[in-house]
Design a protein around this motif. Sequence first.
Motif, PDB file in Angstrom:
ATOM      1  N   ALA A 128      47.697  16.561 -39.411  1.00 13.81           N
ATOM      2  CA  ALA A 128      47.282  18.460 -39.880  1.00 13.81           C
ATOM      3  C   ALA A 128      46.047  18.180 -39.986  1.00 13.81           C
ATOM      4  CB  ALA A 128      48.068  18.504 -41.485  1.00 13.81           C
ATOM      5  N   LYS A 129      45.135  19.026 -39.238  1.00 14.11           N
ATOM      6  CA  LYS A 129      43.513  18.554 -39.453  1.00 14.11           C
ATOM      7  C   LYS A 129      43.681  19.695 -40.511  1.00 14.11           C
ATOM      8  CE  LYS A 129      39.731  19.499 -36.741  1.00 14.11           C
ATOM      9  NZ  LYS A 129      38.956  20.136 -35.626  1.00 14.11           N
ATOM     10  N   PRO A 130      42.395  18.557 -41.955  1.00 13.61           N
ATOM     11  CA  PRO A 130      42.378  19.163 -43.302  1.00 13.61           C
ATOM     12  C   PRO A 130      41.196  20.276 -43.166  1.00 13.61           C
ATOM     13  CG  PRO A 130      41.424  16.947 -43.026  1.00 13.61           C
ATOM     14  CD  PRO A 130      42.286  17.778 -41.582  1.00 13.61           C
ATOM     15  N   GLN A 131      40.758  20.982 -43.679  1.00 15.78           N
ATOM     16  CA  GLN A 131      39.900  22.033 -44.195  1.00 15.78           C
ATOM     17  C   GLN A 131      38.924  20.716 -45.095  1.00 15.78           C
ATOM     18  OE1 GLN A 131      39.560  24.755 -42.898  1.00 15.78           O
ATOM     19  NE2 GLN A 131      41.239  23.928 -41.584  1.00 15.78           N
ATOM     20  N   VAL A 207      33.270  13.125 -44.023  1.00 16.74           N
ATOM     21  CA  VAL A 207      34.858  13.026 -44.278  1.00 16.74           C
ATOM     22  C   VAL A 207      35.444  12.243 -43.197  1.00 16.74           C
ATOM     23  CG1 VAL A 207      37.160  14.692 -44.658  1.00 16.74           C
ATOM     24  CG2 VAL A 207      35.431  14.739 -46.024  1.00 16.74           C
ATOM     25  N   ALA A 208      36.241  11.445 -43.335  1.00 14.51           N
ATOM     26  CA  ALA A 208      36.599  10.682 -41.710  1.00 14.51           C
ATOM     27  C   ALA A 208      38.246  11.251 -41.746  1.00 14.51           C
ATOM     28  CB  ALA A 208      36.553   9.459 -41.354  1.00 14.51           C
ATOM     29  N   GLN A 212      40.399  13.528 -36.492  1.00 11.46           N
ATOM     30  CA  GLN A 212      38.259  14.767 -35.851  1.00 11.46           C
ATOM     31  C   GLN A 212      38.418  13.178 -34.202  1.00 11.46           C
ATOM     32  OE1 GLN A 212      37.615  15.678 -40.504  1.00 11.46           O
ATOM     33  NE2 GLN A 212      36.352  13.770 -39.134  1.00 11.46           N
ATOM     34  N   VAL A 213      37.130  13.992 -33.699  1.00  9.96           N
ATOM     35  CA  VAL A 213      36.294  13.193 -33.459  1.00  9.96           C
ATOM     36  C   VAL A 213      35.150  11.572 -33.715  1.00  9.96           C
ATOM     37  CG1 VAL A 213      35.371  12.228 -30.608  1.00  9.96           C
ATOM     38  CG2 VAL A 213      36.865  14.471 -30.803  1.00  9.96           C
TER      39      VAL A 213
END
Length: 506
Positions: A128-131, A207-208, A212-213
């Motif tokens: 889940a890609k975080p905000q 934030v890692a 994310q790339v």
Amino acid sequence: MSLSCLLLTLFIAHIVEPEVLSYPGQTVNLRCAFTDPTGIQLTMITWIYEPKEGERMNIAVFHPSFEPNYPDSPMKGRVSFSPSPPDVASPSIQITNVRMTDEGKYICEYATYPSGNEQGIIYLVMLAKPQNSASIVTVEAGTKPVVVARCESADGRPAAEISWVTTANGNATTLSKLGAGNTVTMSSEYRMVPTPADNGKDISCVVAHRTQVKPESFPLKLAVQYAPQVTIVGYDNNWYMGRTNVVLTCQATGNPIPDSVLWKTMSGELPDTVVISSKELKVLKVGDAVNTTFVCEVKNRIGIGRAQVTAIVREPSVNPSNAGVVAGAVIGSLLALLLVAALIAVLVTRSRRQQQGYRANGASDMKTRIFGGGKKASKNGTGGGAGSVGGGNNNSPIYVYNEGSSHLGIGEKNNHHQPLTMGGRPEVVTTTPTAQDILLSNELDDMERRKFDELEEEERYDHFGGGGPILQLRPPHDQDIISDYLDDDMESQRDGSVISRTAVYV
């Protein structure tokens, strides 16, 4: 393999793709294949789901003699064999509209004869890609640690990693919170003791996350509020009487920006020669009235800051250019005075030397010269001085020369002149000093003795090895002191006579 349909192939005998990634709402294919069925009878295939927390459950079963079966499970209605009907050697399954709760371990189990059960394991990882977000917390300068910045990675899967980059002296605390749909929200706070110097410093939240790339960075600047800090510039410690248009400037920093500036003195009132223009104080003309302490007060919402400077009024300093002219004039005057003094000294010395040898009488042109004989008498008893007429007493004759006439006279201490002429030339008659003359020399006054003693050695007759008598001028005060001068330089001889060593003028 696309993100919309992820396919995993599981190879029995330890040839397995261990992990499949998927986002919520996508369709994934979990592939299982028996690599070498030679000599083995495959009887049934079962897919088992094992969540991170909870019990194992069967989600799909296939027997070549029967239709596929999907027992009750959270995936029922969304799971199916692919292709359909399934191939017993490659019984893959497909899950549509995956959910975060579908994450876990999936087991493909073969029932074989005569080997028994064989299985392979696959892990479904839901992403889940975080905000992500970050913000600054405005604080006031103080003495206790407070939160100055926050950073958040919300609803991510798996949990994000948060770090801080700054030169400020503080530390971070990070918390995790399980969100809806098995997502995780990570929150981090940066705490420190805020000081005015920290205001405006750079701070970044990084934030890692697996989705994310590269890590995402949020650059921020610290916001520390503090009362105004004030300084006064412009005083150069050279306020002298009469100086004009000197300016003091009140410089202040603060957060929020200062909104008022007030100038005053320690006594309260400002001098009449002072003009105020916002943060500047201008002195039109320096005088005794500004010999005081100036105070600048600056206010903002947090508090008041003050600064002060004490002005000392001095006497005007000498213009360097005028000082050079004055110094040059003084030095020139001194040199001129020294030159004149040296010239006067030379003239005075010369005059004294002439007066020691010659002292003119303002009422007479008569000069009386007394020639002395040598220290040693000749063998025949005559003096060695030229011009002396033979006498057996070794005493020097007295000559009187009248500048107004062309003849030479003979004189004694009683001033009797006896000019004689022989053959048209002046003749010289000698007179021997008497014992009375010698005795009278003891009465020579101290002043005359000092003058006589100051005669230079080169003027004394005894510095000469021979030759004619030495002429010296003597003051013509009175002929009576002739014998006194003679006596001062008389020398007794073995035969009882007395001779003069030095010629004396009277």
